[in-house]
Design a protein around this motif. Structure first.
Motif, mmCIF file in Angstrom:
data_model
loop_
_atom_site.group_PDB
_atom_site.id
_atom_site.type_symbol
_atom_site.label_atom_id
_atom_site.label_comp_id
_atom_site.label_asym_id
_atom_site.label_seq_id
_atom_site.Cartn_x
_atom_site.Cartn_y
_atom_site.Cartn_z
ATOM 1 N N CYS A 184 0.869 -1.171 0.000
ATOM 2 C CA CYS A 184 0.000 0.000 0.000
ATOM 3 C C CYS A 184 0.909 1.225 0.000
ATOM 4 O O CYS A 184 1.741 1.383 0.898
ATOM 5 N N CYS A 195 -6.318 -2.064 0.261
ATOM 6 C CA CYS A 195 -5.619 -2.193 1.531
ATOM 7 C C CYS A 195 -6.647 -2.393 2.650
ATOM 8 O O CYS A 195 -7.586 -1.598 2.773
ATOM 9 N N ARG A 209 -6.273 -1.861 5.683
ATOM 10 C CA ARG A 209 -6.134 -0.820 6.705
ATOM 11 C C ARG A 209 -6.727 0.513 6.268
ATOM 12 O O ARG A 209 -7.394 1.183 7.044
ATOM 13 N N CYS A 210 -6.444 0.918 5.011
ATOM 14 C CA CYS A 210 -6.825 2.290 4.644
ATOM 15 C C CYS A 210 -7.627 2.367 3.334
ATOM 16 O O CYS A 210 -7.930 3.458 2.862
#
Ligand code: NAD
Ligand code: ZN
Length: 256
Positions: A134, A155, A157-158
């Motif tokens: 990422c 991703c 996470r984000c």
């Protein structure tokens, strides 16, 4: 000079002797070494790259402006690469390393086949398809864990779009990779240049750098390249999967 089997055999013997006599040998490999594993190079007719123009698809600006489009090519490439097996050329280089006769392989390939064949000192000049990264938060994930059902992958996470950890055209080569490669090139006595057209810089600068520092340059390629008759001392013309195992067989004769 016309290539005959006799002078090809003589060059194979010469290369084996050059390896045995060399203080330090490295290999620079390109897409050609993986063609016999079923991964097309830029030139192979009917391959991936005849469908997707690398200038259009492998440039970082294309990935940034239209990642969905680029991921269609990447999906196809990753499935091909993840399903490919090393061929006898990869194994021959791994064996040379195990014999203590090859310091490192600098590869422009992103397919991980050198490591899978058993090579340990592999410098991946253009990164690896085995990982996704990422660019926003630094998250990394193994490509093999991806189902490819939903592309582009995001991703966890984000939510940014993930990118394979390969160097696209227009992206810099990681600093430590360049440093290590140029150190190897500057200190070797022999470089085997296998299956690369040697036109993509800065990797293409490795054989001239080795030569400047007194190294021999030996090419193994199905075709002459930009280096042939100019930077390389000689070319052994033929497929890497045939020529490299023959060289290693000759090397074994010298060392046993
Ligand atoms: P290239 O396609 O420009 O050149 C390949 C060379 O290999 C040619 O000179 C060709 O004559 C030779 N060749 C083809 N089949 C061969 C065989 N069986 N044995 C020996 N030689 C053979 O590839 P390149 O010089 O590596 O540069 C292209 C760039 O594309 C690289 O930067 C690389 O990162 C990327 N690429 C990687 C892969 C991969 O990871 N396997 C595949 C395609 C492209
Ligand atoms: Zn992220």
């Amino acid at each position: 000079m016309k290539i005959t089997q006799d002078n090809k055999d003589a060059l194979i013997k010469k290369a084996a002797k050059d390896i045995v006599d060399s203080r330090k040998t490295i290999a620079l490999t390109g897409a050609g070494i993986s063609v016999e594993s079923g991964i097309p190079d830029f030139r192979s007719a009917g391959g991936l790259w005849s469908k997707y123009d690398p200038e259009e698809y492998a440039h970082i600006s294309a990935f940034q402006s239209n990642p969905e489009k680029i991921w269609h090519m990447l999906k196809e490439m990753m499935e091909l690469v993840l399903g490919a097996e090393p061929n006898p050329a990869h194994s021959a280089l791994a064996e040379l390393e195990q014999m203590g006769l090859l310091s490192s392989v600098i590869t422009q390939n992103v397919d991980g086949l050198h490591q899978r064949a058993g090579s340990r000192e592999v410098i991946e000049f253009h990164g690896s398809n085995q990982w996704l990264v990422c660019l926003e938060c630094g998250y990394r994930q193994e490509a093999a864990s991806l189902s490819f059902e939903v592309i582009p992958p995001r991703c966890p996470r984000c939510s940014s779009i993930l990118k394979p950890d390969v160097v696209f055209f227009g992206e810099p080569i990681p600093w430590e990779v360049q440093t290590r490669s140029f150190e190897e090139a500057g200190t070797c006595a022999l470089v085997l240049v296998v299956g690369t057209s040697a036109v993509v810089y800065p990797a293409a600068g490795i054989p001239p750098l080795a030569k400047q520092n007194g190294a021999k340059v030996v090419e193994i390629n199905t075709e002459p390249t930009a280096l042939t008759g100019f930077i390389s001392d000689y070319l052994i013309q033929g497929s890497a999967g045939t020529i490299l195992p023959k060289i290693v067989e000759e090397v074994r004769r010298h060392v046993s």
